[in-house]
Enzyme design. Structure first.
Site, PDB file in Angstrom:
ATOM      1  N   TYR A   1       0.985  -1.286   0.090  1.00 30.46           N
ATOM      2  CA  TYR A   1      -0.042  -0.033   0.097  1.00 30.46           C
ATOM      3  C   TYR A   1       0.724   1.113  -0.034  1.00 30.46           C
ATOM      4  O   TYR A   1       0.581   2.281  -0.474  1.00 30.46           O
ATOM      5  CB  TYR A   1      -0.896   0.061   1.436  1.00 30.46           C
ATOM      6  CG  TYR A   1      -2.200  -0.602   1.020  1.00 30.46           C
ATOM      7  CD1 TYR A   1      -2.271  -1.876   0.633  1.00 30.46           C
ATOM      8  CD2 TYR A   1      -3.364   0.053   1.227  1.00 30.46           C
ATOM      9  CE1 TYR A   1      -3.608  -2.204   0.377  1.00 30.46           C
ATOM     10  CE2 TYR A   1      -4.627  -0.190   1.271  1.00 30.46           C
ATOM     11  CZ  TYR A   1      -4.527  -1.771   0.828  1.00 30.46           C
ATOM     12  OH  TYR A   1      -6.136  -2.070   0.459  1.00 30.46           O
TER      13      TYR A   1
ATOM     14  N   LYS B   1       2.808 -15.302   2.698  1.00 34.87           N
ATOM     15  CA  LYS B   1       3.056 -16.289   1.626  1.00 34.87           C
ATOM     16  C   LYS B   1       4.436 -16.542   1.505  1.00 34.87           C
ATOM     17  O   LYS B   1       5.142 -16.291   0.417  1.00 34.87           O
ATOM     18  CB  LYS B   1       2.555 -15.273   0.246  1.00 34.87           C
ATOM     19  CG  LYS B   1       2.457 -16.006  -1.116  1.00 34.87           C
ATOM     20  CD  LYS B   1       1.394 -16.903  -1.126  1.00 34.87           C
ATOM     21  CE  LYS B   1       1.745 -17.711  -2.341  1.00 34.87           C
ATOM     22  NZ  LYS B   1       0.637 -18.894  -2.613  1.00 34.87           N
TER      23      LYS B   1
ATOM     24  N   ASP C   1      -3.148 -17.992   0.327  1.00 33.65           N
ATOM     25  CA  ASP C   1      -4.453 -18.767  -0.154  1.00 33.65           C
ATOM     26  C   ASP C   1      -5.107 -19.939   0.456  1.00 33.65           C
ATOM     27  O   ASP C   1      -6.225 -19.755   0.405  1.00 33.65           O
ATOM     28  CB  ASP C   1      -3.609 -19.302  -1.497  1.00 33.65           C
ATOM     29  CG  ASP C   1      -2.290 -20.200  -1.404  1.00 33.65           C
ATOM     30  OD1 ASP C   1      -1.858 -20.088  -0.185  1.00 33.65           O
ATOM     31  OD2 ASP C   1      -1.931 -20.873  -2.362  1.00 33.65           O
TER      32      ASP C   1
ATOM     33  N   ASP D   1      -6.594  -6.592   3.738  1.00 32.88           N
ATOM     34  CA  ASP D   1      -7.770  -5.962   3.159  1.00 32.88           C
ATOM     35  C   ASP D   1      -8.690  -7.062   2.460  1.00 32.88           C
ATOM     36  O   ASP D   1     -10.117  -7.227   2.676  1.00 32.88           O
ATOM     37  CB  ASP D   1      -7.040  -5.110   1.964  1.00 32.88           C
ATOM     38  CG  ASP D   1      -8.214  -4.430   1.189  1.00 32.88           C
ATOM     39  OD1 ASP D   1      -9.099  -3.990   1.908  1.00 32.88           O
ATOM     40  OD2 ASP D   1      -8.181  -4.394  -0.085  1.00 32.88           O
TER      41      ASP D   1
ATOM     42  N   ASP E   1     -12.541  -8.719   4.090  1.00 33.73           N
ATOM     43  CA  ASP E   1     -13.947  -8.570   3.313  1.00 33.73           C
ATOM     44  C   ASP E   1     -14.493  -9.948   3.341  1.00 33.73           C
ATOM     45  O   ASP E   1     -15.793 -10.006   3.384  1.00 33.73           O
ATOM     46  CB  ASP E   1     -13.795  -8.187   1.865  1.00 33.73           C
ATOM     47  CG  ASP E   1     -13.971  -6.491   1.577  1.00 33.73           C
ATOM     48  OD1 ASP E   1     -13.773  -5.929   2.839  1.00 33.73           O
ATOM     49  OD2 ASP E   1     -14.363  -6.013   0.675  1.00 33.73           O
TER      50      ASP E   1
HETATM   51  C1  IPM Z   1     -10.647  -0.954   3.548  1.00 38.56           C
HETATM   52  C2  IPM Z   1     -10.969  -0.116   2.072  1.00 38.56           C
HETATM   53  C3  IPM Z   1      -9.752   0.665   1.963  1.00 38.56           C
HETATM   54  C4  IPM Z   1      -8.581  -0.073   1.892  1.00 38.56           C
HETATM   55  C5  IPM Z   1      -9.861   1.495   0.597  1.00 38.56           C
HETATM   56  C6  IPM Z   1     -11.150   2.358   0.511  1.00 38.56           C
HETATM   57  C7  IPM Z   1      -8.560   2.373   0.504  1.00 38.56           C
HETATM   58  O1  IPM Z   1     -11.122  -1.210   1.220  1.00 38.56           O
HETATM   59  O2  IPM Z   1     -10.566  -0.101   4.518  1.00 38.56           O
HETATM   60  O3  IPM Z   1     -10.546  -2.105   3.800  1.00 38.56           O
HETATM   61  O4  IPM Z   1      -8.203  -0.914   0.851  1.00 38.56           O
HETATM   62  O5  IPM Z   1      -7.845  -0.188   2.700  1.00 38.56           O
HETATM   63 MG    MG Z   2     -11.173  -3.299   2.063  1.00 42.27          MG
END
Ligand code: IPM
Ligand code: MG
Length: 369
Positions: free
Chosen positions: A143, A194, A226, A250, A254
């Site tokens: 990042y 990884k 993975d 990240d 999710d």
């Molecule tokens: C998160 C989001 C952010 C990230 C984006 C919006 C920059 O996806 O907080 O997970 O990638 O960190």
């Molecule tokens: Mg995110």
């Protein structure tokens, strides 16, 4: 009572302002019923800041952020700003505040509320009772690594570059957050890397191994990313605390969020390192984004932001009882059958954002009685 806690509110974009309005009602409730006074500042971030101040992270916002004891944010981004040059997009505001405040530890709990266990796309017995904590490193990795950018080669081809980097101290400090937290939970840390491909993560794994001796009651395991993605949907309850880098975190967070079936329920905390006085920068935000498609309709789910406020009470102010009370109020409204559109199921009562907020206040009243 004098306001002893200085809070910066960043409503942001999309549904951010609507869900934040409900948090403000909870803050008022705390003031009246619990005699906890917050001094509130409000500032612009993201698209709202681009429109209002020409920049996704205005200097004024950063000034207030540095002065605050804790920050609560709604969400940033939306189609209105998608066409702007990369460096001016709303997300730069969020990444900028994380970096400038060194908010390196991102805590993302994935908890399945009993009342919502049916909302998951996974089978009930796979997710029922799930309670895992993902700890994502937030200020390093690909990042922020240099070099980065898009260059044009002499032959006219373009080349995109991003760089995965970690230093040992960065891994140590996030590792310690994970071990500390696991010590207060089920005493298991799974570090995700990884290491079969990426040297950065070979080092990551070595550092995790090198600090584990400081936490004799916590068990450390390692998993390739993975496999971790697969295990999260196969048998998520095998995990207690997961610790990983920015990029993997990240993606995996999710995935973990969706195990709960309801992105609208998940809070998060992003914490800096404590200074000598124990004070640490902290930003709390719901995991769901700005949801521009439903913004302004009064249907958004405010619970993730209210739970984020609860995390603030727990992690920034050590107000464990009040934090527990907020978590309990959320459970109660769900058990009472109240649902915003995103978590609606047959037979339940579909309610608006502010009705959900009112229901939380009513539960808080009962719990504090
Ligand atoms: C998160 C989001 C952010 C990230 C984006 C919006 C920059 O996806 O907080 O997970 O990638 O960190
Ligand atoms: Mg995110």
């Amino acid at each position: 009572m004098a306001a002893n806690k200085r809070l910066l509110v960043l409503p942001g974009d999309g549904i951010g302002p609507e869900v934040m309005a409900e948090v403000r009602r909870v803050i008022d409730w705390m003031d009246k019923r619990r005699h906890v006074t917050f001094a509130l500042d409000e500032a612009l971030i993201g698209g709202a800041a681009i429109d209002g101040a020409g920049n996704p992270l205005p200097d004024r916002t950063m000034e207030l952020a540095h002065a605050a004891d804790a920050i609560i944010m709604g969400a940033v981004g939306g189609p209105k700003w998608e066409k702007l040059p990369f460096a001016q997009q709303p997300e730069r505001g969020l990444l900028g505040i994380r970096k400038q405040l060194s908010l390196f530890a991102n805590l993302r709990p994935a908890v399945v509320f009993d009342a919502l266990a049916n909302a998951s796309t996974l089978k009930l017995d796979v997710v029922k009772g799930l309670d895992i904590m993902i700890i994502r490193e937030l200020t390093g990795d690909i990042y922020f690594g240099e070099p980065r950018g898009i260059e044009t080669l002499p032959d006219g081809r373009r080349k995109g570059v991003n760089t995965m980097t970690y230093t040992t101290d960065e891994v140590e400090r996030i590792g310690r957050v994970a071990f500390d937290l696991a010590g207060k939970r089920n005493k298991r840390v799974c570090s995700i890397d990884k290491a079969n491909v990426l040297e950065t993560t070979v080092m990551w794994r070595e550092v995790m191994e090198s600090i584990k001796g400081e936490y004799p009651d916590v068990q450390l395991s390692h998993m390739y990313v993975d496999n971790a993605a697969m295990q999260l949907v196969r048998n998520p309850k095998q995990f207690d605390v997961i610790v990983t880098g920015n990029m993997f975190g990240d993606i995996l967070s999710d995935c973990a969020a969706m195990l709960t079936g309801s992105l609208g329920m998940l809070p998060s905390a992003s914490l800096g390192a404590p200074d000598k006085t124990g004070r640490r920068a902290a930003l709390y935000e719901p995991v769901h984004g700005s949801a521009p498609d439903i913004a302004g309709k009064g249907v958004a789910n405010p619970l993730a932001t209210i739970l984020s406020f609860g995390m603030m009470l727990r992690y920034s102010f050590d107000m464990v009882e009040d934090a527990d009370r907020i978590d309990q109020a959320v459970q109660n409204v769900l058990n009472n059958g109240m649902r915003t559109a995103d978590i609606m199921e047959p037979g339940k009562a579909k309610v608006s954002t502010d009705t959900m907020g009112s229901a939380i206040l009513a539960e808080l009243d009962k719990l504090a009685a």
